[in-house]
Design an enzyme around this catalytic site. Structure first.
Site, PDB file in Angstrom:
ATOM      1  N   GLY A  36       0.799  -1.214   0.000  1.00 57.12           N
ATOM      2  CA  GLY A  36       0.000   0.000   0.000  1.00 57.12           C
ATOM      3  C   GLY A  36       0.833   1.265   0.000  1.00 57.12           C
ATOM      4  O   GLY A  36       0.456   2.274  -0.598  1.00 57.12           O
ATOM      5  N   SER A  90      -3.683  -3.117  -0.151  1.00 60.13           N
ATOM      6  CA  SER A  90      -2.623  -3.944   0.421  1.00 60.13           C
ATOM      7  C   SER A  90      -3.174  -5.317   0.757  1.00 60.13           C
ATOM      8  O   SER A  90      -4.257  -5.431   1.349  1.00 60.13           O
ATOM      9  CB  SER A  90      -2.056  -3.279   1.679  1.00 60.13           C
ATOM     10  OG  SER A  90      -1.023  -4.051   2.236  1.00 60.13           O
ATOM     11  N   ALA A  91      -2.428  -6.359   0.412  1.00 60.76           N
ATOM     12  CA  ALA A  91      -2.907  -7.733   0.605  1.00 60.76           C
ATOM     13  C   ALA A  91      -2.918  -8.165   2.065  1.00 60.76           C
ATOM     14  O   ALA A  91      -3.828  -8.876   2.502  1.00 60.76           O
ATOM     15  CB  ALA A  91      -2.046  -8.702  -0.210  1.00 60.76           C
ATOM     16  N   HIS A  92      -1.920  -7.738   2.830  1.00 59.72           N
ATOM     17  CA  HIS A  92      -1.788  -8.308   4.177  1.00 59.72           C
ATOM     18  C   HIS A  92      -2.792  -7.753   5.173  1.00 59.72           C
ATOM     19  O   HIS A  92      -2.836  -8.194   6.319  1.00 59.72           O
ATOM     20  CB  HIS A  92      -0.352  -8.136   4.694  1.00 59.72           C
ATOM     21  CG  HIS A  92      -0.005  -6.769   5.173  1.00 59.72           C
ATOM     22  ND1 HIS A  92       0.048  -6.448   6.506  1.00 59.72           N
ATOM     23  CD2 HIS A  92       0.329  -5.644   4.513  1.00 59.72           C
ATOM     24  CE1 HIS A  92       0.398  -5.181   6.645  1.00 59.72           C
ATOM     25  NE2 HIS A  92       0.567  -4.668   5.443  1.00 59.72           N
ATOM     26  N   GLN A 131      -7.294   0.027   4.459  1.00 57.16           N
ATOM     27  CA  GLN A 131      -8.086  -0.523   5.562  1.00 57.16           C
ATOM     28  C   GLN A 131      -9.517  -0.857   5.161  1.00 57.16           C
ATOM     29  O   GLN A 131     -10.139  -1.730   5.763  1.00 57.16           O
ATOM     30  CB  GLN A 131      -8.110   0.468   6.736  1.00 57.16           C
ATOM     31  CG  GLN A 131      -6.756   0.726   7.366  1.00 57.16           C
ATOM     32  CD  GLN A 131      -6.150  -0.489   8.037  1.00 57.16           C
ATOM     33  OE1 GLN A 131      -6.799  -1.517   8.244  1.00 57.16           O
ATOM     34  NE2 GLN A 131      -4.875  -0.389   8.392  1.00 57.16           N
ATOM     35  N   CYS A 140       2.736   1.489  12.238  1.00 62.11           N
ATOM     36  CA  CYS A 140       3.831   2.295  11.696  1.00 62.11           C
ATOM     37  C   CYS A 140       4.340   3.315  12.708  1.00 62.11           C
ATOM     38  O   CYS A 140       5.422   3.870  12.540  1.00 62.11           O
ATOM     39  CB  CYS A 140       3.368   3.032  10.441  1.00 62.11           C
ATOM     40  SG  CYS A 140       2.788   1.937   9.132  1.00 62.11           S
ATOM     41  N   THR A 145      10.484  -7.498 -11.804  1.00 58.77           N
ATOM     42  CA  THR A 145       9.902  -8.836 -11.901  1.00 58.77           C
ATOM     43  C   THR A 145       8.783  -8.989 -10.876  1.00 58.77           C
ATOM     44  O   THR A 145       8.952  -8.677  -9.695  1.00 58.77           O
ATOM     45  CB  THR A 145      10.983  -9.914 -11.660  1.00 58.77           C
ATOM     46  OG1 THR A 145      12.010  -9.759 -12.637  1.00 58.77           O
ATOM     47  CG2 THR A 145      10.392 -11.309 -11.752  1.00 58.77           C
TER      48      THR A 145
END
Length: 373
Positions: free
Chosen positions: A69, A180-182, A160, A306, A219
Site C-alpha cells: 500500500g 494492500s494484501a496483508h 483498511q 507504523c 519482476t
C-alpha cells in the site's frame, strides 16, 4: 493468544497459502519469459488481477501490482504537484504529499466546508476511505466529487477499507486508489494501485522493464500476487461476516462497561469500520494497559503499527481534538472475520482484570503507576 491488531496485519488465510505454494515450488518461472511454462504464470497473474479488481468494482486493466500500500500511495502522490489531504491520514500519505492538510471534526470526519475552501491551488487530493486508527469512514463521494469539480485528480487510500466494507470505485470520481494484501488475510509485500481508465499517468514510480503494462517495472512477486488474488476473492465472499463484527465490537464495549470500566470510544459519532474500536479509559495510559494485556493473552495496539513503537501521541487523535493525555490513554482493537463471540467474552475478561490490577495500584495519592516489561 487473542490477536486483536488486525489493522496492523492479518494472519494469512489457509486457502491463500495453498494457492501460493505452487508458485513457490514448481511454477517458479519468470512471467516475462517467452517459453511455454511462463505463459501459465502470466495467466495466473491475470486471474489474480481480475480477483483484486472485483473486490473494489474496477476493471482488471486498472490494477497495477506493487510491493504494498505504501508504494501504491507514493506512486499516486508522485503524480501530483500539490496535494490536499486530511490531517488524520496515514504516514504514507502525510510524509509524502506536498500541500495542505484539511482539519477534521471531533468525530474524525472531514471538515467539508474547509476541504472545499482549500481545494484551489492544488492539483491532487488524497484521503483514506477509512481511517487506520479509528476506523472512521469518510464521506467519500462528497470529498471526491468536490475535488474533481475543482479540477483535481483524486487518490483514495483503500488499505483498511477494501474487503471490510463494500467498495465500488466506478461509483465515485476517484482516479487512483491504494490496496494492500496483508490487511485482508493475504501475504505481506504485495499491494496494488488502481489507475482509472483515461487517467493521465505520465511516468512510472519504478522504471526499468515493461512489466505491468509499462506502469511498474520489476519482476512480479508471483506468489504474492496469486495470494493477493485469492485473499481478495475470499474477502468478497465473506462480506457479510465483516458486517456482523460490529455486533461483536459493540458487545465488547458493553461487557467492559458492565464490568465497571469507564470507556470512551473515539469516533463513535461517525460511521466506522465494523471491526475497529479505538477506545480509552480516562486516567489509564494505554501503554501501561498493553504491558499487562499481552502476558494475559491479548494483543492489541496503541495506534498504527507504523507509529506505535514511538512515544509520541497519535496525530490522528490529536487532530480530532483529544488532549495529549487522552491520546495516550487510547488503544486500538481491530478484530478479524474469524473472531468469535466466545473470544470477545474472554477478551473482555482479560481486559477488565488488567484494568483492575492497574487501578488497584494507583490512587489520588500515588497518582498513575508505571508498568515495566
Amino acid at each position: 493468544m487473542l490477536y486483536w491488531d488486525n489493522n496492523a496485519t492479518t494472519a494469512t488465510a489457509p486457502e491463500v497459502l495453498e494457492a501460493m505454494l505452487p508458485y513457490l515450488r514448481e511454477c517458479f518461472y519468470n512471467p516475462s519469459a517467452a517459453y511455454g511454462p511462463a505463459a501459465a504464470v502470466r495467466r495466473a497473474i491475470g486471474n489474480a488481477r481480475e480477483q483484486v479488481a472485483a473486490l473494489v468494482g474496477a476493471h482488471a486493466d486498472e490494477i497495477v501490482f506493487t510491493s504494498g500500500g505504501t508504494e501504491a500511495t507514493n506512486t499516486a502522490l508522485a503524480c501530483f504537484t500539490s496535494t490536499l489531504t486530511l490531517a488524520t491520514e496515514h504516514p504514507a500519505t502525510l510524509n509524502t504529499a506536498a500541500g495542505d492538510a484539511c482539519p477534521v471534526l471531533t468525530n474524525g470526519l472531514a471538515d467539508l466546508p474547509t476541504w472545499k475552501e482549500l481545494l484551489p491551488g492544488h492539483d491532487g487530493a488524497s484521503f483514506a476511505w477509512a481511517n487506520h486508527e479509528t476506523g472512521v469512514i469518510q464521506p467519500v463521494h462528497s470529498l471526491a466529487q468536490s475535488a474533481h469539480g475543482a479540477g483535481l485528480r483524486v487518490h483514495a487510500d483503500l488499505v483498511q477499507a477494501a474487503g471490510k466494507v463494500p467498495v465500488q470505485l466506478h461509483g465515485h470520481e476517484i482516479d487512483f486508489a491504494s490496496l494492500s494484501a496483508h490487511k485482508l488475510h493475504g501475504p505481506k509485500g504485495v499491494g496494488a494501485l488502481y489507475i482509472r481508465r483515461g487517467t493521465p499517468f505520465e511516468k512510472p514510480f519504478l522504471t526499468g522493464g515493461d512489466q505491468e503494462d509499462l506502469r511498474r517495472a520489476g519482476t512480479e512477486n508471483v506468489p504474492g500476487i496469486i495470494g493477493f488474488g485469492k485473499a481478495a476473492e475470499l474477502a468478497l465472499a465473506a462480506a457479510e461476516s465483516y458486517a456482523a463484527l460490529a455486533t461483536l465490537r459493540d458487545r465488547f464495549v458493553e461487557l467492559l462497561r458492565a464490568g465497571g470500566a469507564e470507556v470512551a470510544v473515539n469516533g463513535a459519532a461517525a460511521p466506522r469500520l465494523p471491526h475497529v474500536l479505538n477506545m480509552r479509559v480516562p486516567g489509564v495510559p494505554a501503554e501501561h494497559l498493553l504491558h499487562l494485556l499481552e502476558p494475559a493473552g491479548l494483543l492489541c495496539s496503541a495506534g498504527s503499527a507504523c507509529t506505535s513503537s514511538h512515544p509520541e501521541p497519535s496525530h490522528v487523535l490529536l487532530a480530532m481534538g483529544l488532549t495529549d493525555a487522552q491520546a495516550r490513554e487510547s488503544l486500538r482493537i481491530s478484530l478479524s472475520r474469524f473472531t468469535t463471540a466466545e473470544e470477545v467474552e474472554r477478551g473482555a475478561h482479560i481486559f477488565l482484570q488488567a484494568l483492575r490490577t492497574l487501578q488497584a495500584a494507583q490512587s489520588p495519592v500515588t497518582g498513575p503507576v508505571e508498568v515495566y516489561r
